[in-house]
Design an enzyme around this catalytic site. Sequence first.
Site, mmCIF file in Angstrom:
data_model
loop_
_atom_site.group_PDB
_atom_site.id
_atom_site.type_symbol
_atom_site.label_atom_id
_atom_site.label_comp_id
_atom_site.label_asym_id
_atom_site.label_seq_id
_atom_site.Cartn_x
_atom_site.Cartn_y
_atom_site.Cartn_z
ATOM 1 N N HIS A 114 0.954 -1.171 -0.027
ATOM 2 C CA HIS A 114 -0.077 -0.085 0.101
ATOM 3 C C HIS A 114 1.008 1.214 -0.072
ATOM 4 O O HIS A 114 2.161 1.181 -0.487
ATOM 5 C CB HIS A 114 -1.026 0.000 1.118
ATOM 6 C CG HIS A 114 -1.611 -1.352 1.203
ATOM 7 N ND1 HIS A 114 -2.698 -1.831 0.606
ATOM 8 C CD2 HIS A 114 -1.316 -2.601 2.014
ATOM 9 C CE1 HIS A 114 -3.033 -3.166 0.680
ATOM 10 N NE2 HIS A 114 -2.211 -3.444 1.718
ATOM 11 N N GLU B 57 -2.712 0.446 7.963
ATOM 12 C CA GLU B 57 -1.660 -0.823 7.313
ATOM 13 C C GLU B 57 -0.429 -0.117 6.704
ATOM 14 O O GLU B 57 0.861 -0.643 7.016
ATOM 15 C CB GLU B 57 -2.278 -1.640 6.591
ATOM 16 C CG GLU B 57 -1.430 -2.892 6.089
ATOM 17 C CD GLU B 57 -2.287 -3.682 4.938
ATOM 18 O OE1 GLU B 57 -3.215 -3.416 4.658
ATOM 19 O OE2 GLU B 57 -1.611 -4.817 4.388
ATOM 20 N N GLU C 68 1.644 -11.560 6.113
ATOM 21 C CA GLU C 68 0.604 -10.999 6.825
ATOM 22 C C GLU C 68 0.927 -11.013 8.541
ATOM 23 O O GLU C 68 0.758 -11.870 9.125
ATOM 24 C CB GLU C 68 -0.708 -11.612 6.685
ATOM 25 C CG GLU C 68 -1.319 -11.286 5.156
ATOM 26 C CD GLU C 68 -1.776 -10.024 5.066
ATOM 27 O OE1 GLU C 68 -1.939 -9.242 5.686
ATOM 28 O OE2 GLU C 68 -2.166 -9.965 3.861
ATOM 29 N N HIS D 112 2.460 -7.095 4.647
ATOM 30 C CA HIS D 112 0.982 -6.495 4.668
ATOM 31 C C HIS D 112 0.781 -6.578 6.264
ATOM 32 O O HIS D 112 1.458 -7.668 7.043
ATOM 33 C CB HIS D 112 0.441 -7.353 3.692
ATOM 34 C CG HIS D 112 0.597 -6.740 2.449
ATOM 35 N ND1 HIS D 112 -0.392 -6.007 1.844
ATOM 36 C CD2 HIS D 112 1.446 -7.108 1.461
ATOM 37 C CE1 HIS D 112 0.248 -5.789 0.613
ATOM 38 N NE2 HIS D 112 1.274 -6.375 0.317
#
Length: 490
Positions: A322, A336, A455, A389
């Site tokens: 992102h 995030e 993650e 992430h």
Amino acid sequence: MLRLFLPFIAAFTLFLLVPEQASASSTRLSGSDRFEVAVNVSKKGWTSGTSNVVLANYNAFADALSAGPLAYKLNAPVLLTHPKVLTDVTKQEIIRLKNKKVTIIGGTGSVSSSVEKQLKNMGLSVERINGKDRYEVSYNVSKKLSNKGKAIIAYGLNFPDALAISPYASKNEYPILLTNQNAIPNFTKRAIKEKGVQQTIISGGEGSVSALVAQQLPKPTRIGGADRYEVAANVIRELNLSTYNTFLTTGTTFADALTGSVLAAKHNAPVILTRPTSLPDTTKALIQDKVIKQGTILGGEASVSNHITSLFGKSIVLDPGHGGTDPGAIGNGLKEKDVVLDVGLKSKELLKNSGARIVMTRSTDTFITLTNRANMGNNSRADSFISIHANSYPGTKPNGSETYWNDVYNSSESKALATEIQKLLIQKLQTDDRKVKEADFYVIKYVKIPSVLVELGFISNPQDAQKLASPTYRRLAAEAIAQGTINFYK
Ligand SMILES: [Zn+2]
């Protein structure tokens, strides 16, 4: 947060691209002492023997500073000995090499006549390159080299600057002539004159070779630096040397660099220097700027410790997800994009400390498309790709860490990398283990080197989010990524 859409164009161009062979390696030429390191360098470089050997005192760098170019010319390994008696491992290596001739560098104070006699008794012819001091020795060595119109000038009272440029000098058969800081010794002046030197390269800053000395040299170019580490890095930068193969050795003692420099020259490899237990900033900066595909570590673990070299010769792309207009998951006061950038930057520093070159898809709060991220993964000559992430799910219950891989390219390596990182994440973050999983996420599907998507935890879960907000846990997450990567390459 996960992104599953796959742009059509990228899927199409995929078939036009040939997967790059991702193979990197670093090897250590070790030994319990400098004699053994020299022998192991010799075994590596001269597997089936050679006709010449250069022999130097194990403890006196002065005579040996200029020996590299001659050893290279003779296709001879440099071996070391005690002054009074031929060191046994060295003797055994001389026997293995089946050489006919030994060239001793230095006077009888460095390598005694009894060593010379021992060699002759082994049926070898012996030549001694002597001199009343190091300047005369380097002058006499220079007479054995062809005239090329160029010479290297280095400080004679210390070793790092001469040895850093030794592979380059060797490859080009340029003599390494020694000087004092503020005056050029007569033998060096003679060498410059007799060898018709028209151009000189000074290795070292003004603290070792003064501006006054530089003025008296033919067409001088200086390769300086604040310290030995920077000088060695600048040799590579300013002479634009290939770093495909690069040797790393200690900058605190001379022996390994001396005996390794001839092998480095044979591999067209420059030498960079380190402290025994931490990579100097200037050495790390060089590693970041250049691509090293094959790293060779010269010396045992006491001179170059394992933890600073575990990723030497490896390049890793870190991809914090992102960024910019895309915040990723939002919840519990966190975005995030901020969490993963911080963890990515912390991972970068840790991986650099282990000798890796790191490419960041982003280092700031900017938006990068998935296609561009994958392109960076494929075009940066890297060895592996790690996307970072944090997860999110409707409701607060789902929690834990998970790591994804994809089965299109390098599937078994990607899975192994994911497994190592996942193991460390659970250990360090004490989160729920959601395991390693195969998935089609864009970046890991289209990046052709081993690639994983991590993650870290669920931003939507209050316990996970608390950890993701904490600088301590972010540091632990970075440690997990770095250590997992190191374990994967072990
Ligand atoms: Zn995400």
